[in-house]
Design a protein around this motif. Structure first.
Motif, PDB file in Angstrom:
ATOM      1  N   SER A 415       1.013  -1.333  -0.111  1.00 52.62           N
ATOM      2  CA  SER A 415       0.086   0.095  -0.069  1.00 52.62           C
ATOM      3  C   SER A 415       0.961   1.296  -0.030  1.00 52.62           C
ATOM      4  O   SER A 415       1.873   1.392   0.830  1.00 52.62           O
ATOM      5  N   PHE A 416       0.417   2.218  -0.669  1.00 49.71           N
ATOM      6  CA  PHE A 416       0.983   3.689  -0.825  1.00 49.71           C
ATOM      7  C   PHE A 416       0.760   4.538   0.459  1.00 49.71           C
ATOM      8  O   PHE A 416       1.228   5.490   0.640  1.00 49.71           O
ATOM      9  N   LEU A 417      -0.017   3.875   1.371  1.00 50.03           N
ATOM     10  CA  LEU A 417      -0.486   4.527   2.493  1.00 50.03           C
ATOM     11  C   LEU A 417       0.202   3.915   3.672  1.00 50.03           C
ATOM     12  O   LEU A 417      -0.049   4.229   4.768  1.00 50.03           O
ATOM     13  N   SER A 418       1.169   3.046   3.376  1.00 52.97           N
ATOM     14  CA  SER A 418       1.665   2.332   4.518  1.00 52.97           C
ATOM     15  C   SER A 418       2.952   3.251   5.298  1.00 52.97           C
ATOM     16  O   SER A 418       3.810   2.759   6.262  1.00 52.97           O
ATOM     17  N   TYR A 419       3.568   4.276   4.699  1.00 51.47           N
ATOM     18  CA  TYR A 419       4.710   4.561   5.013  1.00 51.47           C
ATOM     19  C   TYR A 419       4.693   5.331   6.687  1.00 51.47           C
ATOM     20  O   TYR A 419       5.687   5.256   7.206  1.00 51.47           O
ATOM     21  N   PRO A 420       3.417   5.608   7.084  1.00 53.22           N
ATOM     22  CA  PRO A 420       3.560   5.663   8.571  1.00 53.22           C
ATOM     23  C   PRO A 420       4.042   4.865   9.536  1.00 53.22           C
ATOM     24  O   PRO A 420       4.241   5.228  10.714  1.00 53.22           O
ATOM     25  N   ARG A 421       4.004   3.686   8.972  1.00 53.14           N
ATOM     26  CA  ARG A 421       4.706   2.579   9.768  1.00 53.14           C
ATOM     27  C   ARG A 421       6.431   2.835  10.201  1.00 53.14           C
ATOM     28  O   ARG A 421       6.729   2.573  11.215  1.00 53.14           O
ATOM     29  N   HIS A 422       6.941   3.794   9.224  1.00 49.09           N
ATOM     30  CA  HIS A 422       8.172   4.214   9.613  1.00 49.09           C
ATOM     31  C   HIS A 422       7.957   5.393  10.986  1.00 49.09           C
ATOM     32  O   HIS A 422       9.119   5.303  11.691  1.00 49.09           O
ATOM     33  N   GLU A 423       7.104   6.111  10.573  1.00 50.26           N
ATOM     34  CA  GLU A 423       6.901   7.143  11.820  1.00 50.26           C
ATOM     35  C   GLU A 423       6.590   6.271  13.157  1.00 50.26           C
ATOM     36  O   GLU A 423       7.118   6.648  14.213  1.00 50.26           O
ATOM     37  N   TYR A 424       5.921   5.244  13.068  1.00 48.95           N
ATOM     38  CA  TYR A 424       5.560   4.257  14.234  1.00 48.95           C
ATOM     39  C   TYR A 424       6.781   3.844  14.870  1.00 48.95           C
ATOM     40  O   TYR A 424       7.102   3.956  15.994  1.00 48.95           O
ATOM     41  N   PHE A 425       7.465   3.264  13.850  1.00 51.01           N
ATOM     42  CA  PHE A 425       8.779   2.445  14.325  1.00 51.01           C
ATOM     43  C   PHE A 425       9.577   3.727  15.036  1.00 51.01           C
ATOM     44  O   PHE A 425      10.398   3.344  16.090  1.00 51.01           O
ATOM     45  N   ARG A 426       9.930   4.860  14.444  1.00 50.96           N
ATOM     46  CA  ARG A 426      10.962   5.758  14.926  1.00 50.96           C
ATOM     47  C   ARG A 426      10.268   6.202  16.335  1.00 50.96           C
ATOM     48  O   ARG A 426      11.107   6.611  17.459  1.00 50.96           O
ATOM     49  N   ARG A 427       9.180   6.465  16.391  1.00 50.57           N
ATOM     50  CA  ARG A 427       8.298   6.655  18.014  1.00 50.57           C
ATOM     51  C   ARG A 427       8.671   5.836  19.002  1.00 50.57           C
ATOM     52  O   ARG A 427       9.211   6.153  20.016  1.00 50.57           O
ATOM     53  N   ILE A 428       8.588   4.260  18.423  1.00 54.58           N
ATOM     54  CA  ILE A 428       8.845   3.291  19.260  1.00 54.58           C
ATOM     55  C   ILE A 428      10.367   3.508  19.905  1.00 54.58           C
ATOM     56  O   ILE A 428      10.752   3.314  21.066  1.00 54.58           O
ATOM     57  N   LEU A 429      11.230   3.500  18.753  1.00 45.64           N
ATOM     58  CA  LEU A 429      12.577   3.466  19.035  1.00 45.64           C
ATOM     59  C   LEU A 429      13.019   4.855  20.037  1.00 45.64           C
ATOM     60  O   LEU A 429      13.817   4.414  21.059  1.00 45.64           O
ATOM     61  N   CYS A 430      12.428   5.905  19.700  1.00 45.70           N
ATOM     62  CA  CYS A 430      12.733   6.952  20.621  1.00 45.70           C
ATOM     63  C   CYS A 430      12.206   6.943  22.014  1.00 45.70           C
ATOM     64  O   CYS A 430      12.785   7.513  23.062  1.00 45.70           O
ATOM     65  N   ASN A 431      11.088   6.340  21.986  1.00 46.41           N
ATOM     66  CA  ASN A 431      10.667   5.974  23.465  1.00 46.41           C
ATOM     67  C   ASN A 431      11.436   5.078  24.174  1.00 46.41           C
ATOM     68  O   ASN A 431      11.704   5.244  25.553  1.00 46.41           O
ATOM     69  N   LEU A 432      12.016   4.122  23.403  1.00 44.70           N
ATOM     70  CA  LEU A 432      12.838   3.079  24.340  1.00 44.70           C
ATOM     71  C   LEU A 432      14.113   3.756  24.962  1.00 44.70           C
ATOM     72  O   LEU A 432      14.662   3.623  26.060  1.00 44.70           O
ATOM     73  N   ILE A 433      14.798   4.623  23.699  1.00 42.08           N
ATOM     74  CA  ILE A 433      16.257   5.246  24.213  1.00 42.08           C
ATOM     75  C   ILE A 433      15.507   6.402  25.241  1.00 42.08           C
ATOM     76  O   ILE A 433      16.387   6.545  26.423  1.00 42.08           O
ATOM     77  N   GLY A 434      14.530   7.227  25.040  1.00 39.27           N
ATOM     78  CA  GLY A 434      14.403   8.247  25.873  1.00 39.27           C
ATOM     79  C   GLY A 434      13.917   7.818  27.403  1.00 39.27           C
ATOM     80  O   GLY A 434      14.623   8.342  28.249  1.00 39.27           O
ATOM     81  N   ASN A 435      13.289   6.504  27.409  1.00 40.87           N
ATOM     82  CA  ASN A 435      12.860   6.320  28.663  1.00 40.87           C
ATOM     83  C   ASN A 435      14.191   5.706  29.535  1.00 40.87           C
ATOM     84  O   ASN A 435      14.168   5.846  30.771  1.00 40.87           O
ATOM     85  N   ASP A 436      15.063   4.945  28.890  1.00 39.21           N
ATOM     86  CA  ASP A 436      16.276   4.549  29.468  1.00 39.21           C
ATOM     87  C   ASP A 436      17.035   5.913  30.053  1.00 39.21           C
ATOM     88  O   ASP A 436      17.644   5.956  31.305  1.00 39.21           O
ATOM     89  N   VAL A 437      17.085   6.978  29.297  1.00 37.01           N
ATOM     90  CA  VAL A 437      17.677   8.019  29.693  1.00 37.01           C
ATOM     91  C   VAL A 437      16.896   8.532  31.067  1.00 37.01           C
ATOM     92  O   VAL A 437      17.721   8.973  32.045  1.00 37.01           O
TER      93      VAL A 437
END
Length: 468
Positions: A415-437
């Motif tokens: 789907s050409f509408l699936s690119y927000p999966r990258h945003e979803y991933f980036r938010r999850i990544l930042c949350n993991l690292i941010g919470n550790d800090v």
């Protein structure tokens, strides 16, 4: 109470919010594995309505709709309209809460169309009309959506017999988004049904111009097509396999097995595994010679529902997680290549979460210092492509490898509408690292490096790894 899907969606701490908004949010997208239709990009396809772009070929949604009691005619039927199918999807959406489909659906509505209204039966018609009107404007064509989401490159999934005509057209035209093919030779090793296999080999012979009478001819024809794919810009291969194949074999054995299956004889299980072992090895050598990255998606048990497979065909929502034993064969396969120093850059995607630590430790066995993160643990795939699955994959990689060298996310989507999966991933990544800090598990004094790490995983590692 936190608002649903606000600007800090998933981001639980101030540090997570800072990392996402300052280091990840605005980066381009490199979607290095997807199933987009190249013809749609070449022809700048226009979608008639929201139901069409959302529900055509989306077995994730079909699976949820069936589970919600929706009749098959509203999933894959030919006698129902796009609106009727969409209406049934809208009825299903509230019941997908805590399934990633609920997040994906509303992220796509918000980021693509600016719609923040929750989708349900009461709002279905309004949302359908708003989004359909936008889809009929140039900004929402196939290319328009890629530009809207700041996509820099995509790699489609292509069979060795494909003409790649649409990739060539896009390359010659100079389209601003790189659209590159990916070598997917699964059918070249699918010897389970001799008549189907012979038909495929004959097609391969036709497009390569090489007469195929024996196994060495088959490899020559595949090499011919492999060279052709490289000429069009291909940099990756991909293999959809149940498990890794690494049986010992001799050239004479494989020639004999090929002769049998090409002649119409059903192979034994042992012969099938030996043949697949030889094919996987030969393909890996070709990839190494060209400096490509090889990808392995393993672990799915496919087409479980025979009745509906016979009615609807493959990739319609009847696959699940398998429980294959893979460690020894995987190790043997990679070691066979590494022994001759012919192991290409590699990404391994598992489908069973029990294998997370297995993969995270396996990749460390074959890092050789020649390339940072030469052997990669791929992002959470298919049934693991959700918050819990992505967190588990990144935690295993963090504990047993180097998360900082991870090449990050991909859509694996049609789907050409699936690119927000990258945003979803980036938010999850930042949350993991941010919470550790915030918890004192990572030093706040290293925030500039952690910000760079987030940017690398979100974009730069993939750009450098694949040399786009």
């Amino acid at each position: 109470m936190k608002k649903f899907l606000d600007e800090n969606f998933v981001l639980e701490t101030e540090t997570a919010q800072m990392l996402y908004h300052e280091y990840a949010k605005s980066l381009p997208i490199i979607d290095y594995h997807c199933h987009l239709i190249p013809e749609y990009i070449a022809n700048d396809h226009k979608f008639d309505n929201l139901g069409q772009i959302w529900l055509e070929g989306d077995h994730y949604k079909w699976r949820a709709m069936r589970t919600n009691g929706v009749d098959e005619r509203y999933c894959t039927g030919k006698d129902t309209t796009d609106w009727e199918k969409f209406e049934k999807w809208a009825e299903t959406v509230p019941y997908t809460m805590r399934n990633p489909l609920y997040h994906w659906t509303h992220l796509e509505l918000k980021t693509a169309f600016g719609v923040e209204t929750l989708l349900n039966p009461d709002t279905a018609k309004e949302i359908f009309d708003i989004c359909t009107a936008k889809l009929r404007t140039p900004e929402y064509s196939a290319r328009g959506l890629m530009k809207k989401y700041n996509v820099e490159a995509v790699c489609t999934t292509d069979d060795p017999v494909d003409t790649l005509e649409h990739h060539i057209s896009l390359k010659n035209e100079g389209f601003s988004v790189k659209v590159l093919p990916t070598w997917r030779p699964d059918k070249a090793m699918a010897v389970e049904v001799p008549t189907d296999y012979r038909a495929y080999v004959e097609k391969l012979s036709e497009v390569s111009g090489i007469t195929i009478n024996k196994f060495s001819d088959l490899i020559a024809a595949l090499r011919n097509r492999h060279d052709f794919f490289a000429s069009v810009g291909c940099k990756l291969s991909d293999h959809g396999i149940e498990e890794f194949y690494a049986e010992d074999f001799t050239q004479a054995e494989i020639e004999n097995i090929f002769n049998k299956v090409y002649g119409g004889t059903q192979l034994t299980k042992e012969e099938i595994i030996k043949f697949k072992s030889a094919m996987l090895f030969e393909g890996a050598i070709m990839d190494w010679e060209k400096g490509w990255t090889q990808q392995f998606h393993y672990g799915a048990i496919r087409n479980n529902n025979t009745r509906l497979f016979n009615q609807l065909g493959p990739d319609t929502g009847f696959d699940s997680i398998g429980d294959f034993s893979v460690a020894k064969a995987m190790s043997k396969f990679f070691n066979r290549l590494d022994t001759d120093n012919k192991l290409a850059k590699t990404i391994i995607y598992n489908l069973n979460p029990r294998d997370n630590d297995l993969i995270a430790t396996m990749i460390g066995n074959f890092q050789d210092g020649s390339v940072a993160g030469k052997i990669q643990f791929g992002s959470g795939w298919w049934f693991l492509d959700q918050k819990t699955g992505m967190e588990a994959q990144m935690n295993s990689l963090s504990n047993l490898g180097l998360l900082s060298r991870f090449v990050g996310m991909l859509t694996d989507s049609r789907s050409f509408l699936s690119y927000p999966r990258h945003e979803y991933f980036r938010r999850i990544l930042c949350n993991l690292i941010g919470n550790d800090v915030e918890k004192g598990l990572l030093p706040s004094s290293e925030l500039p490096f952690l910000g760079k790490m987030v940017g690398d995983i979100s974009y730069y590692n993939a750009k450098n790894f694949f040399k786009f």
